[in-house]
Design an enzyme around this catalytic site. Structure first.
Site, PDB file in Angstrom:
ATOM      1  N   VAL A  64       0.809  -1.219   0.000  1.00 48.85           N
ATOM      2  CA  VAL A  64       0.000   0.000   0.000  1.00 48.85           C
ATOM      3  C   VAL A  64       0.842   1.270   0.000  1.00 48.85           C
ATOM      4  CG1 VAL A  64      -1.990  -1.102   1.085  1.00 48.85           C
ATOM      5  CG2 VAL A  64      -0.254   0.001   2.526  1.00 48.85           C
ATOM      6  N   ASN A  90      -6.755  -2.029   6.526  1.00 46.31           N
ATOM      7  CA  ASN A  90      -6.132  -2.697   7.673  1.00 46.31           C
ATOM      8  C   ASN A  90      -4.607  -2.724   7.636  1.00 46.31           C
ATOM      9  OD1 ASN A  90      -6.014  -4.855   9.931  1.00 46.31           O
ATOM     10  ND2 ASN A  90      -5.084  -5.901   8.185  1.00 46.31           N
ATOM     11  N   SER A 142      -6.203   2.864  16.261  1.00 46.97           N
ATOM     12  CA  SER A 142      -5.651   2.129  17.400  1.00 46.97           C
ATOM     13  C   SER A 142      -5.901   2.903  18.673  1.00 46.97           C
ATOM     14  CB  SER A 142      -4.140   1.914  17.225  1.00 46.97           C
ATOM     15  OG  SER A 142      -3.556   1.387  18.406  1.00 46.97           O
ATOM     16  N   TYR A 155       4.226   5.375  16.210  1.00 45.15           N
ATOM     17  CA  TYR A 155       3.101   4.535  15.799  1.00 45.15           C
ATOM     18  C   TYR A 155       1.784   5.205  16.187  1.00 45.15           C
ATOM     19  CZ  TYR A 155      -0.063   0.490  15.801  1.00 45.15           C
ATOM     20  OH  TYR A 155      -1.115  -0.363  15.590  1.00 45.15           O
ATOM     21  N   ALA A 157       1.211   8.318  16.607  1.00 46.30           N
ATOM     22  CA  ALA A 157       0.979   9.505  15.780  1.00 46.30           C
ATOM     23  C   ALA A 157       0.300   9.138  14.466  1.00 46.30           C
ATOM     24  CB  ALA A 157       2.299  10.219  15.513  1.00 46.30           C
ATOM     25  N   LYS A 159      -1.577   6.525  13.920  1.00 47.50           N
ATOM     26  CA  LYS A 159      -2.929   6.032  14.190  1.00 47.50           C
ATOM     27  C   LYS A 159      -3.864   7.167  14.605  1.00 47.50           C
ATOM     28  CE  LYS A 159      -2.300   1.716  13.204  1.00 47.50           C
ATOM     29  NZ  LYS A 159      -3.054   1.041  12.121  1.00 47.50           N
ATOM     30  N   ILE A 188      -4.160  -6.794  20.801  1.00 46.01           N
ATOM     31  CA  ILE A 188      -4.724  -7.965  20.150  1.00 46.01           C
ATOM     32  C   ILE A 188      -3.602  -8.982  19.951  1.00 46.01           C
ATOM     33  CG2 ILE A 188      -6.021  -8.792  18.160  1.00 46.01           C
ATOM     34  CD1 ILE A 188      -7.483  -6.626  19.790  1.00 46.01           C
TER      35      ILE A 188
END
Length: 251
Positions: A64, A90, A142, A155, A157, A159, A188
């Site tokens: 992506v 995702n 998240s 990470y 930032a 999300k 998860i």
């Protein structure tokens, strides 16, 4: 009747983990799922497993962070189906490091996948979602977009930006019949979290902050994605659903 009967659904990053569980749930609910992943062989295996069960699936190798990959994916779907009813954005990665030690290369890679990739899919899928007339775009944010934790600042930032993007797109896409919502998973149990959740002191501390006293499963998130993908959420857009065992409630 299955909740996604005859729907065309794209799930990015779906060769494993949350994405794979979502593809499996959607296919079982009647959708033709497009399994796209940077791991092309994994995507092929996942699609073949679904086809062997009499379900509908296609696979494509897609990074992506590469515009040409995303363009090729959308062209393939357009040629075969002319529309997309559901997109689950995702695909994502993590780089765990103290922020002060993060390299430019680490930050660029994190941003290119977690944010630029989400933006690219949300933008390039628009014509196909519009053609559906009742499209649903689900972005994976998240809980880390709402709270701070060591080694996860960058990470978080990316999300947090997804949460803001979701609200903006919900307003912009609404006139075209497209709903845009987000899921905010907590911790998860996936391959991405396996190493840190094996650290007993760390996992015990997280469980103390989780009212349901367990970590989530990929299926927990997939079922929440199904809600947003289906007509059960027909009057919901611009929302973010925490799938975190109550962790946000303790903030």
């Amino acid at each position: 009747m299955p909740r996604l009967q005859d729907k065309i659904a794209l799930i990015t990053g779906s060769a494993a983990g949350i994405g794979l569980a979502t593809a499996q749930v959607f296919a079982a609910e009647g959708a033709h799922v497009y399994i796209s992943d940077v791991d092309g062989e994994g995507a092929d295996r996942a699609a073949k497993d679904l086809l062997a069960k009499g379900l509908k699936a296609s696979a494509m190798a897609v990074d992506v962070s590469r515009g040409q990959d995303v363009s090729a994916l959308m062209r393939a779907i357009e040629q075969q189906h002319k529309r997309l009813d559901v997109v689950v954005n995702n695909a994502g990665i993590n780089v765990r490091t103290e922020f002060r030690n993060m390299t430019d290369a680490d930050w660029v890679r994190l941003r290119e996948v977690n944010l630029d990739g989400i933006v690219r899919i949300a933008r390039d899928a628009f014509p196909l979602l519009k053609a559906s007339g009742r499209g649903s775009l689900v972005n994976l944010a998240s809980i880390m977009g709402h709270r701070g934790m060591r080694t996860l600042a960058a990470y978080g930032a990316t999300k947090g930006a997804i949460s803001a993007l979701t609200r903006g797109l919900a307003v912009e896409y609404a006139p075209f019949g497209i709903r845009v919502n987000a899921l905010a998973p907590g911790f998860i149990e996936t391959a991405l979290t396996e190493r840190v959740l094996k650290i007993e002191a760390f996992s015990n501390a997280l469980l103390e902050q989780t009212p349901l006293r367990r970590f989530g499963t990929s299926e927990d998130v997939a079922r929440a994605a199904l809600f947003f993908a289906s007509d059960e959420s027909a009057f919901i857009t611009g929302a973010e659903l925490a799938v975190d065992g109550g962790m946000q409630a303790t903030l």
